[in-house]
Design an enzyme around this catalytic site. Structure first.
Site, PDB file in Angstrom:
ATOM      1  N   GLU A 197     -45.495 -16.667   9.870  1.00 42.81           N
ATOM      2  CA  GLU A 197     -44.954 -16.168  11.149  1.00 42.81           C
ATOM      3  C   GLU A 197     -44.898 -17.300  12.181  1.00 42.81           C
ATOM      4  OE1 GLU A 197     -46.667 -12.349  12.278  1.00 42.81           O
ATOM      5  OE2 GLU A 197     -45.763 -11.406  10.528  1.00 42.81           O
ATOM      6  N   GLU A 320     -44.809  -9.708   3.620  1.00 40.52           N
ATOM      7  CA  GLU A 320     -45.597  -8.701   4.350  1.00 40.52           C
ATOM      8  C   GLU A 320     -44.713  -7.486   4.573  1.00 40.52           C
ATOM      9  OE1 GLU A 320     -47.965  -9.873   7.775  1.00 40.52           O
ATOM     10  OE2 GLU A 320     -48.327 -11.843   6.877  1.00 40.52           O
TER      11      GLU A 320
HETATM   12  O1  AHR Z   1     -50.990  -8.133   8.198  1.00 48.47           O
HETATM   13  C1  AHR Z   1     -51.501  -8.261   9.477  1.00 48.47           C
HETATM   14  C2  AHR Z   1     -50.800  -9.342  10.287  1.00 48.47           C
HETATM   15  O2  AHR Z   1     -49.471  -8.965  10.485  1.00 48.47           O
HETATM   16  C3  AHR Z   1     -50.690 -10.691   9.634  1.00 48.47           C
HETATM   17  O3  AHR Z   1     -51.830 -11.464   9.824  1.00 48.47           O
HETATM   18  C4  AHR Z   1     -49.517 -11.289  10.316  1.00 48.47           C
HETATM   19  O4  AHR Z   1     -48.838 -12.229   9.515  1.00 48.47           O
HETATM   20  C5  AHR Z   1     -48.660 -10.105  10.681  1.00 48.47           C
HETATM   21  O5  AHR Z   1     -48.240 -10.147  11.982  1.00 48.47           O
END
Ligand code: AHR
Length: 516
Positions: A197, A320
């Site tokens: 991110e 994710e």
């Molecule tokens: O999964 C939780 C968080 O969500 C992670 O650390 C991040 O990459 C995302 O914003």
């Protein structure tokens, strides 16, 4: 005459009601003419961050724990994840990855520095779970490791050293250090994330700046200790930030990149996420709308990638994804602990169908997160462990791993709520290496059974069987006191006649059919 009219009217009403309860116009048709591709098993990957009780208490209890363990990793967790066929595991973050200095987590445990986990609850991180613990655990799990490198607060040298430490078999400063720490042979880690991110917790960068930084980091991950299969994944877009993908694809030359990430969570509203268990049908509907948006996201990001990479050499890695709700009452807000209901089973089943159907470009994905954080497959409390409805979806769908995709056309009834509508039925199909065909079907409709006619277009099958995940209420879940509340059962709602299959999908259910 009047009496006869009443009978007719009653009959029409009955017909209408039964048509409402079960509608017949859903169809799934095999497209035998279309090209086929492998559904990469890595689509079924998971994610473990140093966050809340994912690592500590979830995976790792330490080798002095009374909880049965292998080198500190819970045996119950290892057995469950092996059974689910976990193909890969991403670690150590998430946001944590861009604060993580891997050398803090090697060598004698009592000499490792304690740091503060600034992203997740400001708790002390004693680094007792580090590189060796993770990579050896992956070997136990039969899962490929996916290491997320620190770009935000790390250096090029630090990440290059980590690659050398994990992957180089010859003599070098980092392989000597690895051997001093007890590991002779390199682990040969294939998957490497270059930051996480970068547009947010990874450094709040602009895509142009990150693209340049990526090029620099990736260059030194590909040095004399490279293994030929290294797979570097750029920090990708936040949901529909298509410009991020465009800028990265335009500015990173193909020899430096093997994958580009995408993160998308199904969140009702970041300020009002709602309860994980006590939710309304409207909240369920919104969660599902956001989950199904994954299809649009993949199409649009892929179209951008196609412009620069028409041969689809670079993978889209959805590293994710999942549902994100309010934390459970009384738990640390920084630990992101949430229960997991039939809503999450719907989310998982529908999303995995989308990934399967886009497996030409989506070749890896990681549900967030494996244990005790967000949409988990496992919850732990002390020495007890619960398998969530999401676990069972992952386990039922593992038949698709490395199977050949059977492209399909799906025509679905609408699931309507007020003025809004979504497709009720989603599906994906594959043929495994033994020639067995599997079709996964999801009915997200909260009320109606959906009848599906499945046309295999000349396929010749002798038998059909299936498994079903369903429950009485959408809000149902597996708790520590009732861990077996929701489990797959044999499915009796499908019949096979002249190679056409009729299926009755109960409301909010997941079915996986097997055709032989
Ligand atoms: O999964 C939780 C968080 O969500 C992670 O650390 C991040 O990459 C995302 O914003």
């Amino acid at each position: 005459m009047k009496k006869q009219y009443h009978y007719i009217r009653a009959g029409v009403i009955a017909l209408l009601l039964s048509a409402q309860a079960t509608q017949a116009q859903n169809t799934v048709t095999f497209r035998s003419d279309a090209p086929t591709q492998t559904i990469n098993r890595n689509i079924y990957g998971h994610f473990a961050e140093h966050l809340g009780n994912c690592i500590y208490g979830g995976f790792y209890v330490g080798d002095t724990s009374h909880i049965p363990n292998t080198n500190g990793v819970r045996k119950d967790v290892i057995a469950a994840l092996r059974k689910m066929k976990i193909p890969n595991l991403r670690w150590p973050g998430g946001c944590f990855a861009d604060t993580y200095h891997w050398k803090d987590g090697i060598g004698p445990k009592d000499k490792r520095p304690a740091i503060v986990n600034t992203w997740w609850g400001n708790v002390t991180e004693n680094n007792s779970f580090g590189t060796h613990d993770f990579l050896n655990m992956c070997e136990e799990l039969g899962a490929e490791p996916y290491l997320s490198g620190n770009v935000g607060s790390g250096t090029v040298q630090e990440l290059a050293d980590w690659v050398q430490y994990a992957n180089f078999g010859g003599k070098s400063p980092m392989s000597d250090l690895r051997q001093q720490n007890g590991r002779q042979e390199p682990w040969k880690v294939r998957f490497w994330g270059v930051g996480n991110e970068a547009w947010g917790c990874g450094g709040n960068m602009r895509p142009e700046y990150y693209a340049d930084l990526y090029r620099k980091f990736a260059t030194f991950m590909h040095s004399e200790w490279k293994n030929d299969h290294i797979f570097r994944i750029a920090s990708g877009a936040n949901s529909s930030d298509y410009n991020w993908t465009e800028v990265l694809m335009k500015n990173i030359s193909s020899g430096l990149i093997e994958g580009i990430a995408l993160h998308h969570y199904s969140v009702i509203d970041w300020n009002r996420k709602g309860d994980a268990v006590d939710f309304t049908e409207q909240q369920y509907f919104t969660t599902m709308r956001n989950a199904l948006f994954m299809d649009t996201l993949i199409r649009k990001h892929s179209a951008i990638m196609d412009k620069y990479d028409p041969k689809k050499k670079i993978a889209l890695v959805v590293d994710e994804w999942g549902g994100w709700y309010n934390v459970e009452g009384g738990t640390n807000p920084g630990f992101l602990f949430q229960q997991n209901t039939m809503r999450d089973a719907m989310l998982a089943g529908a999303t995995l169908n989308i990934f399967n159907n886009h497996s030409d470009r989506v070749r890896m994905a990681n549900l967030a997160q494996a244990i005790n954080v967000l949409q988990s497959v496992i919850l732990t409390k002390g020495d007890t462990m619960v398998l969530t409805p999401t676990y069972y979806v992952m386990e039922m769908y593992n038949v698709h791993q490395d199977a050949t995709l059977i492209p399909i056309d799906v025509h679905s009834n609408d699931y309507t709520l007020g003025n809004e509508k979504l497709a009720a039925v989603s599906a994906s199909a594959s043929k495994d290496k033994n020639g067995v065909t599997h079709i996964s079907l999801v009915n997200i409709d909260a009320h109606k059974t959906q009848e599906v006619t499945l046309d295999t277009r000349g396929g010749s099958y002798k038998s059909i069987s299936g498994r079903l995940l369903a429950s009485a209420k959408l809000q149902d879940y597996n708790s520590f006191t009732k861990p077996d509340n929701i489990k797959p059962t044999d499915f009796k709602g499908a019949s096979l006649k002249n190679n056409t299959i009729s299926v009755k999908l109960p409301p909010f259910s997941v079915v996986v059919l097997e055709l032989r």
